[in-house]
Design a protein around this motif. Structure first.
Motif, PDB file in Angstrom:
ATOM      1  N   MET A 249       3.137  11.743  23.281  1.00 20.89           N
ATOM      2  CA  MET A 249       3.850  10.610  22.686  1.00 20.89           C
ATOM      3  C   MET A 249       3.984   9.446  23.671  1.00 20.89           C
ATOM      4  N   GLY A 250       3.594   8.277  23.199  1.00 21.99           N
ATOM      5  CA  GLY A 250       3.718   7.069  24.002  1.00 21.99           C
ATOM      6  C   GLY A 250       2.524   6.797  24.900  1.00 21.99           C
ATOM      7  N   ALA A 251       1.653   7.784  25.063  1.00 23.10           N
ATOM      8  CA  ALA A 251       0.490   7.598  25.941  1.00 23.10           C
ATOM      9  C   ALA A 251      -0.529   6.659  25.283  1.00 23.10           C
ATOM     10  N   ARG A 252      -1.368   6.090  26.132  1.00 23.76           N
ATOM     11  CA  ARG A 252      -2.413   5.168  25.674  1.00 23.76           C
ATOM     12  C   ARG A 252      -3.765   5.673  26.165  1.00 23.76           C
ATOM     13  N   VAL A 253      -4.824   5.144  25.585  1.00 24.58           N
ATOM     14  CA  VAL A 253      -6.177   5.528  26.006  1.00 24.58           C
ATOM     15  C   VAL A 253      -6.309   5.291  27.508  1.00 24.58           C
ATOM     16  N   GLY A 254      -6.822   6.294  28.205  1.00 27.34           N
ATOM     17  CA  GLY A 254      -6.988   6.229  29.659  1.00 27.34           C
ATOM     18  C   GLY A 254      -5.866   6.896  30.423  1.00 27.34           C
ATOM     19  N   ASP A 255      -4.704   7.072  29.791  1.00 25.81           N
ATOM     20  CA  ASP A 255      -3.576   7.743  30.452  1.00 25.81           C
ATOM     21  C   ASP A 255      -3.878   9.229  30.636  1.00 25.81           C
ATOM     22  N   VAL A 256      -3.290   9.787  31.674  1.00 22.75           N
ATOM     23  CA  VAL A 256      -3.343  11.236  31.909  1.00 22.75           C
ATOM     24  C   VAL A 256      -1.921  11.754  31.750  1.00 22.75           C
ATOM     25  N   VAL A 257      -1.778  12.790  30.925  1.00 23.28           N
ATOM     26  CA  VAL A 257      -0.462  13.369  30.666  1.00 23.28           C
ATOM     27  C   VAL A 257      -0.451  14.818  31.128  1.00 23.28           C
ATOM     28  N   ASP A 258       0.742  15.303  31.439  1.00 25.05           N
ATOM     29  CA  ASP A 258       0.925  16.706  31.823  1.00 25.05           C
ATOM     30  C   ASP A 258       1.471  17.483  30.634  1.00 25.05           C
ATOM     31  N   TRP A 259       0.713  18.481  30.188  1.00 26.65           N
ATOM     32  CA  TRP A 259       1.123  19.361  29.091  1.00 26.65           C
ATOM     33  C   TRP A 259       1.655  20.641  29.724  1.00 26.65           C
ATOM     34  N   ARG A 260       2.954  20.842  29.632  1.00 27.76           N
ATOM     35  CA  ARG A 260       3.576  22.034  30.205  1.00 27.76           C
ATOM     36  C   ARG A 260       3.435  23.195  29.234  1.00 27.76           C
ATOM     37  N   LYS A 261       2.642  24.184  29.652  1.00 30.56           N
ATOM     38  CA  LYS A 261       2.381  25.370  28.835  1.00 30.56           C
ATOM     39  C   LYS A 261       2.983  26.579  29.542  1.00 30.56           C
ATOM     40  N   PRO A 262       3.136  27.684  28.827  1.00 33.81           N
ATOM     41  CA  PRO A 262       3.675  28.895  29.477  1.00 33.81           C
ATOM     42  C   PRO A 262       2.855  29.323  30.705  1.00 33.81           C
ATOM     43  N   GLY A 263       1.544  29.070  30.681  1.00 32.75           N
ATOM     44  CA  GLY A 263       0.691  29.476  31.790  1.00 32.75           C
ATOM     45  C   GLY A 263       0.577  28.447  32.889  1.00 32.75           C
ATOM     46  N   GLY A 264       1.301  27.363  32.795  1.00 31.11           N
ATOM     47  CA  GLY A 264       1.230  26.313  33.805  1.00 31.11           C
ATOM     48  C   GLY A 264       1.092  24.948  33.171  1.00 31.11           C
ATOM     49  N   VAL A 265       0.697  23.991  33.975  1.00 31.40           N
ATOM     50  CA  VAL A 265       0.580  22.612  33.517  1.00 31.40           C
ATOM     51  C   VAL A 265      -0.895  22.259  33.388  1.00 31.40           C
ATOM     52  N   ALA A 266      -1.242  21.645  32.257  1.00 29.64           N
ATOM     53  CA  ALA A 266      -2.616  21.184  32.045  1.00 29.64           C
ATOM     54  C   ALA A 266      -2.595  19.660  32.011  1.00 29.64           C
ATOM     55  N   GLU A 267      -3.511  19.054  32.727  1.00 24.64           N
ATOM     56  CA  GLU A 267      -3.657  17.601  32.687  1.00 24.64           C
ATOM     57  C   GLU A 267      -4.635  17.247  31.577  1.00 24.64           C
ATOM     58  N   LEU A 268      -4.232  16.301  30.744  1.00 22.99           N
ATOM     59  CA  LEU A 268      -5.073  15.848  29.643  1.00 22.99           C
ATOM     60  C   LEU A 268      -5.243  14.343  29.741  1.00 22.99           C
ATOM     61  N   LYS A 269      -6.484  13.889  29.642  1.00 25.02           N
ATOM     62  CA  LYS A 269      -6.758  12.456  29.645  1.00 25.02           C
ATOM     63  C   LYS A 269      -6.936  12.013  28.193  1.00 25.02           C
ATOM     64  N   ILE A 270      -6.237  10.953  27.824  1.00 27.72           N
ATOM     65  CA  ILE A 270      -6.331  10.417  26.469  1.00 27.72           C
ATOM     66  C   ILE A 270      -7.640   9.639  26.353  1.00 27.72           C
ATOM     67  N   VAL A 271      -8.503  10.095  25.458  1.00 30.45           N
ATOM     68  CA  VAL A 271      -9.813   9.480  25.265  1.00 30.45           C
ATOM     69  C   VAL A 271      -9.812   8.543  24.062  1.00 30.45           C
ATOM     70  N   ALA A 272      -9.104   8.920  23.000  1.00 31.25           N
ATOM     71  CA  ALA A 272      -9.074   8.087  21.786  1.00 31.25           C
ATOM     72  C   ALA A 272      -7.799   8.349  21.015  1.00 31.25           C
ATOM     73  N   ILE A 273      -7.346   7.325  20.301  1.00 30.00           N
ATOM     74  CA  ILE A 273      -6.171   7.425  19.416  1.00 30.00           C
ATOM     75  C   ILE A 273      -6.601   6.818  18.094  1.00 30.00           C
ATOM     76  N   ARG A 274      -6.358   7.568  17.019  1.00 27.32           N
ATOM     77  CA  ARG A 274      -6.761   7.089  15.702  1.00 27.32           C
ATOM     78  C   ARG A 274      -5.650   7.398  14.715  1.00 27.32           C
ATOM     79  N   TYR A 275      -5.434   6.479  13.796  1.00 28.79           N
ATOM     80  CA  TYR A 275      -4.451   6.674  12.724  1.00 28.79           C
ATOM     81  C   TYR A 275      -5.172   6.532  11.398  1.00 28.79           C
ATOM     82  N   SER A 276      -4.868   7.432  10.482  1.00 29.68           N
ATOM     83  CA  SER A 276      -5.382   7.335   9.128  1.00 29.68           C
ATOM     84  C   SER A 276      -4.360   7.959   8.205  1.00 29.68           C
ATOM     85  N   THR A 277      -4.479   7.689   6.919  1.00 26.08           N
ATOM     86  CA  THR A 277      -3.512   8.241   5.956  1.00 26.08           C
ATOM     87  C   THR A 277      -3.908   9.611   5.490  1.00 26.08           C
TER      88      THR A 277
END
Length: 164
Positions: free
Chosen positions: A136-164
């Motif tokens: 939430m709030g991230a933009r294309v190119g941002d890297v976010v930390d996803w905290r999972k039970p097995g640790g933290v995964a870094e994810l880079k936002i490649v694309a954001i799309r909205y549709s109905t």
């Protein structure tokens, strides 16, 4: 009177089942999610109408259908419709389809949908899930930390799309 002869031993009284718990989270829904909830409600009303009123065998199915109807009415009454097409296309918010790249260069698309629509196996996640919260709030190119039970995964936002 001896407990062996009381009505309690006749099995559960199914006149009214306890209500299913409602989520404590706001009930954001996509337009499609609201349509699905309304269809489920119509389906349960139809199921209830098809059950005989005077049949002992239909007592539990009637109680279950009535409980489900109360639950669905509650979900619909608490629904906060959000049109994904009306969101800021540059940032991740409710209704976004987000393509991410993980640290092993695997590309995955996740869609942030209402709680009733969420299905992680289909890559549809609720807005209060840890992954959605990270996105939430991230933009294309941002890297976010996803905290999972097995640790933290870094994810880079490649694309954001909205549709109905």
């Amino acid at each position: 009177m001896n407990k062996a002869f009381t009505k309690e031993d006749e099995g559960p009284q199914a006149d009214r089942l306890d209500d299913l718990p409602q989520s404590p989270h706001p009930n954001y829904v996509t337009p499609a999610g609201l349509v699905r909830l309304q269809q489920q409600l119509r389906d349960r009303h139809a199921d209830l109408s098809a059950l005989p009123r005077d049949s002992l065998a239909a007592k539990v199915p009637r109680a279950m259908a009535e409980r489900d109807i109360r639950f669905l009415e509650g979900r619909i009454n608490r629904a906060i419709p959000v049109d994904p097409a009306a969101q800021d296309a540059d940032a991740v918010a409710f209704g976004a389809s987000v393509t991410v790249l993980d640290d092993e260069d695997r590309q995955t698309e996740w869609r942030i949908v209402g709680e009733d629509e969420a299905d992680p196996a289909q890559h549809r996640i609720a807005p209060f899930s840890p992954l959605a919260q990270a996105l939430m709030g991230a933009r294309v190119g941002d890297v976010v930390d996803w905290r999972k039970p097995g640790g933290v995964a870094e994810l880079k936002i490649v694309a954001i799309r909205y549709s109905t």
